[in-house]
Design an enzyme around this catalytic site. Structure first.
Site, mmCIF file in Angstrom:
data_model
loop_
_atom_site.group_PDB
_atom_site.id
_atom_site.type_symbol
_atom_site.label_atom_id
_atom_site.label_comp_id
_atom_site.label_asym_id
_atom_site.label_seq_id
_atom_site.Cartn_x
_atom_site.Cartn_y
_atom_site.Cartn_z
ATOM 1 N N ASP A 189 95.396 28.732 8.800
ATOM 2 C CA ASP A 189 95.356 28.591 10.249
ATOM 3 C C ASP A 189 93.866 28.568 10.619
ATOM 4 O O ASP A 189 93.000 28.863 9.783
ATOM 5 C CB ASP A 189 96.089 29.750 10.935
HETATM 6 C C1 BGC Z 1 97.204 28.272 15.904
HETATM 7 C C2 BGC Z 1 97.814 27.144 15.118
HETATM 8 C C3 BGC Z 1 97.177 25.846 15.515
HETATM 9 C C4 BGC Z 1 95.690 25.947 15.277
HETATM 10 C C5 BGC Z 1 94.917 24.704 15.614
HETATM 11 C C6 BGC Z 1 95.701 28.269 15.838
HETATM 12 O O1 BGC Z 1 95.162 29.160 16.758
HETATM 13 O O2 BGC Z 1 97.700 29.507 15.461
HETATM 14 O O3 BGC Z 1 99.202 27.109 15.321
HETATM 15 O O4 BGC Z 1 97.755 24.797 14.828
HETATM 16 O O5 BGC Z 1 95.178 27.004 16.078
HETATM 17 O O6 BGC Z 1 94.847 24.501 16.980
#
Ligand code: BGC
Length: 726
Positions: A261
């Site tokens: 993530d």
């Molecule tokens: C989230 C993800 C997301 C990523 C990119 C993170 O904060 O948990 O689900 O895909 O950001 O935006």
């Protein structure tokens, strides 16, 4: 003579080689190409493929014709373009996309075909935007009603999640875009998500939290998986050998890319050895300083990470590139389209099939528009647009039709529409903190009095209430489960002057409804409905569409009823949370503990009636490797076209371990004309009746009787049948 023998030997050798080559599958040839590319790369080039070069891109290797890889959020629409090196939007003019209702709404449709339809649209739009990987679906379990991201996830039940996720992924990937199943694993709360350590039993992991991911990978063929922010049993998910190496790679046979993530990487050597492939979003300006950049090169040079481990990662990235036609058959790659009428229709279908009719006393709904003279439209959610909220899943949509827009357009010429604000949004959105939800329970009597006045002079009053993305959002959990902004008082006062009051709930996670169920005749749960929200809700209220959604989670009477809160382990203490409720998540808890919720899992009414009849199985006794062929019929006994979701649960009344009172094993949504009846066949493998046996470290179906329970919700089982496993 010698020459003759040599010729024969050479010919034989060539034939063997030719035959061996013939036997090479497309897959084998692809693997050969991957290995040959890996061999040609320098260590620097390899490492360049293993970390981002900006917010959502990963460098290619120009010299070898490997292009940059492009990623985008999100689960229910392709997110607008973000600047390369900061989080501001790039301001493009061609990136307004189709906005679907989020995850809970998808699951509420109980229709995997809609998940497929959504996957196709997302794939086509991602390709139009030249994206290679779309960051979704979110398959985490709805463990607590308060999790801020419940709206993005789907359900409290692993079977429902799995069915939806598999269809979504297959469709998306058929458009040459890789899915990224998130968040691996146990990201079931947003408070402390960056550092909470989650522990749970092996049984809870296997029976509840893992199946959605497992189905996504093994049945859906998901090409990428996103490691969550949190820790699992002491180790960060992005460097968790048990999760990433033992389970994901070795047990599930995952050959795609495991990425972090955004800003979830914590080490170089540990993460590399555990099986992480791709580092995204790390909060360090110089990309060369990221864990999987220069530090990885150094670790290889110092012998701490073998080159073979780096090669495995590079091969995983290249494999995703070949499968999505970034490499290889690039000419036949899907070009993509954006916001076609078909895409918008898919968004409409999804909203229309998601809505759940919770209550309809005296059949107030559907409204007989021709007979009405006036209607009151009350509440902030009648005019609020939601597609742009929720954080990473926010969508810059081409348009969003609010309920008031649609009602005015569809009925404005024949009906007097009286409008009142009713309540005001008192909250604010603060990224990373739910403090914006504090002090938002003010009862605004001025607005209520105005609403009462318009309700008095209208034949019907419709209150659009619920939540918004100041509550349902990534990066924080909700503070409580109540309706905010003094809505209960508003609803009570309006219902006092107008007995024909309908409440439409716009929200993506459970709410306490005890204060309103006895005060209004009709309640429709319409979710966040995406770009076509208003059109769908207007058609549902007027009966053009018959509601067919079912709750994808239990609606508790109060927060304290629900398992994590009853046991006091949400959101944990000292950055640790132990899932003490174990496998008793959602309805498994309520049914086993005999607690009556406000509305049970799987519940939802229709404007027509259905009967489930003639439940039978092909045999009475099964051995452990057999499949139970379950048959029954569903009949529409009412006067309107509609759909019923037949739900098949199973229980194991005598077992050496505590088993939930029922577990969903299969379901089918059946569409029927008035009077029509259809036979449904559902297959349940006997092995699916197993529990995870901690003592044996494996699945176990104990011989004995099992009860099949067929119903229209977990709380309404109308047919049961005993089968025996020998
Ligand atoms: C989230 C993800 C997301 C990523 C990119 C993170 O904060 O948990 O689900 O895909 O950001 O935006």
């Amino acid at each position: 003579m010698k020459n003759y023998r040599l010729i024969i030997l050479t010919l034989a050798f060539l034939t063997v080689v030719a035959q061996a080559q013939k036997r090479l599958t497309k897959e084998d040839i692809q693997e050969q190409k991957i290995q040959s590319l890996v061999k040609k790369m320098t260590l620097q080039e390899k490492v360049g493929l293993l970390h981002a070069n900006s917010k959502f891109y990963v460098s290619g290797v120009k010299r070898l014709g490997i292009p940059e890889l492009a990623l985008s959020d999100g689960p229910h629409g392709v997110r607008a373009e973000i600047n390369r090196h900061n989080w501001a939007y790039a301001g493009w003019t061609n990136d307004s996309s189709t906005c679907f209702p989020p995850g809970t709404a998808l699951a509420a449709s109980w229709n995997p075909k809609l998940a497929y339809e959504r996957g196709i649209v997302l794939g086509e739009e991602a390709r139009f935007r030249k994206k290679d990987i779309l960051l979704g679906p979110g398959v985490n379990i709805i463990r607590s009603p308060l999790c801020g991201r419940n709206f993005e996830y789907m359900s409290e039940d692993p079977v429902l999640i799995s069915k939806m996720a598999v269809s979504y992924i297959k469709a998306l990937q058929s458009k040459d875009v890789a899915a990224s199943v998130k968040h691996w694993l146990a990201n079931n709360q947003e408070d402390h998500r960056m550092n909470v350590d989650v522990t749970m039993s092996e049984r809870a992991l296997r029976e509840i939290y893992l199946p959605g991911f497992k189905a996504a990978v093994t049945e859906g063929g998901a090409l990428t998986v996103m490691a969550a922010y949190n820790k699992f049993r002491g180790d960060w998910c992005s460097e968790n050998n048990y999760l990433d190496r033992d389970i994901l790679r070795n047990e599930l046979g995952f050959k795609g890319v495991l990425m972090t993530d955004w800003d979830a990487a914590h080490s170089t050597v540990k993460a590399a050895l555990a099986g992480l492939d791709l580092e995204m979003g790390t909060d360090k300006k110089d990309y060369n300083e990221w864990y999987f950049a220069n530090p990885l090169i150094k670790a290889v040079e110092e012998g701490k990470v073998p080159m073979s481990v780096v090669d495995e990662k590079v091969a995983n990235v290249l494999r995703v590139m070949f499968k999505t036609k970034v490499l290889g058959d690039v000419k036949s790659r899907v070009a993509g389209v954006m916001n076609t009428p078909e895409h918008q229709k898919a968004a409409y279908n999804s909203a229309a099939e998601a809505a759940v009719l919770l209550q309809n006393n005296g059949n107030l709904l559907p409204l007989n528009i021709n007979k009405l003279k006036s209607i009151a439209i009350i509440g902030d959610n009648a005019t609020r647009k939601h597609c742009g909220g929720g954080l990473s899943s926010e969508i810059k949509t081409l348009y969003e039709i609010t309920p008031l827009d649609a009602i005015q357009k569809k009925f404005g010429s024949s009906l007097k529409i009286n409008i009142a604000q009713g309540y005001e949004k008192q909250s604010t959105f603060n990224e990373g903190s739910n403090s914006g939800q504090s002090n938002t329970d003010k009862v605004d009597w001025k607005l209520i009095d105005e609403a009462v006045e318009v309700a008095k002079k209208s034949d019907v009053a419709i209150i659009f209430g619920g939540l918004n993305h100041d509550f349902d959002s990534e990066s924080f959990d909700r503070q409580h489960m109540r309706l905010p902004y003094g809505q209960e008082t508003l609803i009570r006062e309006v219902a006092k002057v107008n007995p024909n009051t309908v409440v439409v709930i716009i929200a993506g996670s459970p709410l306490e409804l005890g204060g309103i169920v006895n005060r209004v005749p009709s309640i429709l749960w319409a979710w966040y409905g995406g770009m076509e929200a208003g059109n769908a809700v207007a058609d549902l209220l007027s009966g053009k569409v018959n509601p067919s959604g079912k709750m994808p989670f239990t609606l508790p009477v109060s927060l304290e009823q629900s398992p994590a809160h009853a046991l006091g382990n949400f959101p944990g203490r000292d950055l640790k949370v132990n899932y003490e409720e174990d496998v008793l998540v959602g309805y498994r808890w309520f049914d086993t503990k005999k607690i009556a919720p406000q509305f049970p899992f799987g519940y939802g009414l229709s404007f027509t009636n259905f009967e489930l009849e003639a439940l039978s199985t092909d045999k009475n006794t099964y051995s452990k490797d057999e499949t139970i062929r379950v048959k029954f019929s569903v009949k529409n006994t009412g006067k309107q076209y509609g759909a019923e979701v037949a739900q098949l649960y199973v229980s194991d009344p005598v077992c050496t371990v505590l088993r939930p009172a029922k577990e969903l094993k299969a379901f089918e949504k059946v569409f029927l004309q008035p009077g029509e009846s259809k036979t449904v066949e559902l297959n349940v493998k006997v092995s699916d009746l197993a529990f995870y046996d901690e003592a044996k470290k494996g699945w176990n179906v104990e011989a004995g009787d099992f009860i099949l329970q067929l119903g229209s919700s977990s709380g309404n089982i109308t047919k049961t049948l005993k089968i025996t496993v020998k």
